[in-house]
Write an enzyme that holds these catalytic residues in place. Sequence first.
Site, PDB file in Angstrom:
ATOM      1  N   TYR A 129       5.076  -6.265  16.865  1.00  0.00           N
ATOM      2  CA  TYR A 129       5.222  -5.470  15.640  1.00  0.00           C
ATOM      3  C   TYR A 129       6.043  -4.213  15.932  1.00  0.00           C
ATOM      4  O   TYR A 129       7.079  -3.958  15.295  1.00  0.00           O
ATOM      5  CB  TYR A 129       3.838  -5.118  15.076  1.00  0.00           C
ATOM      6  N   ARG A 155      -7.058   9.049  16.750  1.00  0.00           N
ATOM      7  CA  ARG A 155      -5.856   8.754  15.965  1.00  0.00           C
ATOM      8  C   ARG A 155      -5.570   9.918  15.012  1.00  0.00           C
ATOM      9  O   ARG A 155      -6.462  10.696  14.673  1.00  0.00           O
ATOM     10  CB  ARG A 155      -6.062   7.481  15.114  1.00  0.00           C
ATOM     11  N   ASP A 159      -4.855  -1.071  22.493  1.00  0.00           N
ATOM     12  CA  ASP A 159      -5.111   0.210  21.811  1.00  0.00           C
ATOM     13  C   ASP A 159      -4.971   1.375  22.795  1.00  0.00           C
ATOM     14  O   ASP A 159      -5.770   1.499  23.714  1.00  0.00           O
ATOM     15  CB  ASP A 159      -6.553   0.243  21.270  1.00  0.00           C
ATOM     16  N   ASN A 177      10.772 -12.080   9.719  1.00  0.00           N
ATOM     17  CA  ASN A 177      10.485 -11.341   8.478  1.00  0.00           C
ATOM     18  C   ASN A 177      10.809  -9.853   8.575  1.00  0.00           C
ATOM     19  O   ASN A 177      10.985  -9.198   7.548  1.00  0.00           O
ATOM     20  CB  ASN A 177       9.015 -11.513   8.080  1.00  0.00           C
ATOM     21  N   TYR A 224       0.827  -1.220   0.000  1.00  0.00           N
ATOM     22  CA  TYR A 224       0.000   0.000   0.000  1.00  0.00           C
ATOM     23  C   TYR A 224       0.863   1.273   0.000  1.00  0.00           C
ATOM     24  O   TYR A 224       0.806   2.071  -0.946  1.00  0.00           O
ATOM     25  CB  TYR A 224      -0.923  -0.069   1.220  1.00  0.00           C
TER      26      TYR A 224
HETATM   27  N1  UDP Z   1     -11.127   0.532  15.105  1.00  0.00           N
HETATM   28  C1  UDP Z   1     -12.457   0.285  15.357  1.00  0.00           C
HETATM   29  N2  UDP Z   1     -13.094  -0.659  14.592  1.00  0.00           N
HETATM   30  C2  UDP Z   1     -12.475  -1.354  13.604  1.00  0.00           C
HETATM   31  C3  UDP Z   1     -11.109  -1.080  13.337  1.00  0.00           C
HETATM   32  C4  UDP Z   1     -10.469  -0.125  14.109  1.00  0.00           C
HETATM   33  O1  UDP Z   1     -13.052   0.880  16.249  1.00  0.00           O
HETATM   34  O2  UDP Z   1     -13.110  -2.215  12.967  1.00  0.00           O
HETATM   35  C5  UDP Z   1     -10.430   1.569  15.890  1.00  0.00           C
HETATM   36  C6  UDP Z   1      -9.184   1.056  16.633  1.00  0.00           C
HETATM   37  O3  UDP Z   1      -9.555   0.597  17.909  1.00  0.00           O
HETATM   38  C7  UDP Z   1      -8.328   2.325  16.699  1.00  0.00           C
HETATM   39  C8  UDP Z   1      -8.722   3.101  15.433  1.00  0.00           C
HETATM   40  O4  UDP Z   1      -9.959   2.544  14.994  1.00  0.00           O
HETATM   41  O5  UDP Z   1      -8.693   3.107  17.796  1.00  0.00           O
HETATM   42  C9  UDP Z   1      -7.708   2.949  14.318  1.00  0.00           C
HETATM   43  O6  UDP Z   1      -7.418   1.566  14.170  1.00  0.00           O
HETATM   44  P1  UDP Z   1      -6.573   0.991  12.969  1.00  0.00           P
HETATM   45  O7  UDP Z   1      -6.563  -0.504  13.101  1.00  0.00           O
HETATM   46  O8  UDP Z   1      -7.078   1.570  11.697  1.00  0.00           O
HETATM   47  O9  UDP Z   1      -5.114   1.584  13.203  1.00  0.00           O
HETATM   48  P2  UDP Z   1      -4.145   1.527  14.491  1.00  0.00           P
HETATM   49  O10 UDP Z   1      -4.405   2.790  15.251  1.00  0.00           O
HETATM   50  O11 UDP Z   1      -4.449   0.291  15.248  1.00  0.00           O
HETATM   51  O12 UDP Z   1      -2.795   1.511  13.869  1.00  0.00           O
END
Ligand code: UDP
Length: 329
Positions: free
Chosen positions: A140, A220, A285, A91, A11
Site C-alpha cells: 500500500y 499514532r 505496525d 488499482n 470517507y
Molecule cells: N489497533 C488496535 N486494535 C484494532 C485496530 C487497530 O490495537 O482493532 C491499533 C494498531 O495496531 C495501530 C493503531 O491502533 O497501532 C491505529 O491503527 P489503525 O488501523 O487505525 O491505523 P494505522 O496506524 O494502521 O494506519
Amino acid sequence: MTVLVTGGAGYIGSHTTVELMEHGEQVTVVDNLQTGHRQAVPDTKLYVMDIRDTQKLTEVLHQYRVDTVVHFAANSLVGESVQNPLKYYENNVAATAKLLSAMVDARVNNIVFSSTAAVYGEPVRIPINEDDPTTPTNPYGETKLAIERMLRWCHTAYGINSISLRYFNAAGAHSSLPMGEDHEPETHLIPIVLQAALGQREFVSIYGDDYPTSDGTCIRDYIHVMDLASAHRLAVQRLRSNGQVCESINLGNGTGFSVQQVIEMARKVTGVDIPAKYASRRVGDPAVLVASSQRARDVLGWQPKYADLATVISTAWNWHRTHPYGYQD
Ligand code: UDP
C-alpha cells in the site's frame, strides 16, 4: 473552474467534497462505488465510472472545464495489499497513470494527491519530517510512493503541478451533516472501539502491549477528517495561485496518542465501559508515528480546528451512534 474529485464517495473524499462546496467551489465527483457510498456524495454531479476509462474521463474534464483534480480513488487496506499486491499496483499505480494521461490530453495541470504516512515505513525519528527516508513496509505505502514519484516525472515532462498530502490517522466525522466512516471490513482503531461501545463487537483487541512506549501500546497521530478536508482545499488554492509546484506535505496534528489512551478517551466520550483485551502485535505496525506538521502550516497556511482527541472521538461517536450500520441506515 471545476474541481474533479476522484473517490469522492469515500470517507475522506466525501468530506473534502463538502468542504470544497461549502467554500463555493464547483465540484464534480467520479467514483466507481467499489468501496464508496452514493449517499456520502453531497448534492453535486456524480459519475459512477472507473478512472481507467480514459475517453470518458477526458470528456468529463473538458465538459466541466476542470482545472484541478483531487485524487482519492484507491485501495487502502494495508493487510490486503500484502496478500494481493498486484491489485494495489493495478488499482493505485496503473489507474493513476491513466488518470494522468487523461489530464495531459485535456490540459489539466493541477492535482492534489491522497498520499499516506505509510510511505515512511519505520520512521528514523519522531516527529517525522517530509525529507526523512521513505522506505515503505507494505505494498500500500509502496504504491502511494510510486505515485508520488510518477507525479514528479510528470511535473518535469508535462508541467503537471502536484501536492501530495501524506495523511497520518484520519478519524472523526462532519460535525453537523450525516456523514462519517463506513468501511467494510473495518480495520481502523476508532470505529472499532466505537462499534464495541455500541455492542456490535464483544471487545477491542489491543495489538501489542510491549512496544517501547509509556503504556506499551502503539502511538499514532489522529487527525480530524475535516482538518484533512480543509488542507485539500488550501492545496487546491495553492496550485491555482503558485503553479510550478511539486511537493509532499504531512498532515497530522503533531501529537501522539496511544491505543490505550484512545480507548480511555472513548470510554469517557461514550460513557460505556468499552471492553478491551491485549492481543499480539499486528505485523508491520511501527511503535510510534507522529507527524511534523510544520510544512502544512508554513506552505498551506493550514490550522487544524479539531485537534483535540475528545472532539475527534465525539464527532465519530455522533455518527456511529446515529448510523450504527453506516450508510445502510
Ligand atoms: N489497533 C488496535 N486494535 C484494532 C485496530 C487497530 O490495537 O482493532 C491499533 C494498531 O495496531 C495501530 C493503531 O491502533 O497501532 C491505529 O491503527 P489503525 O488501523 O487505525 O491505523 P494505522 O496506524 O494502521 O494506519
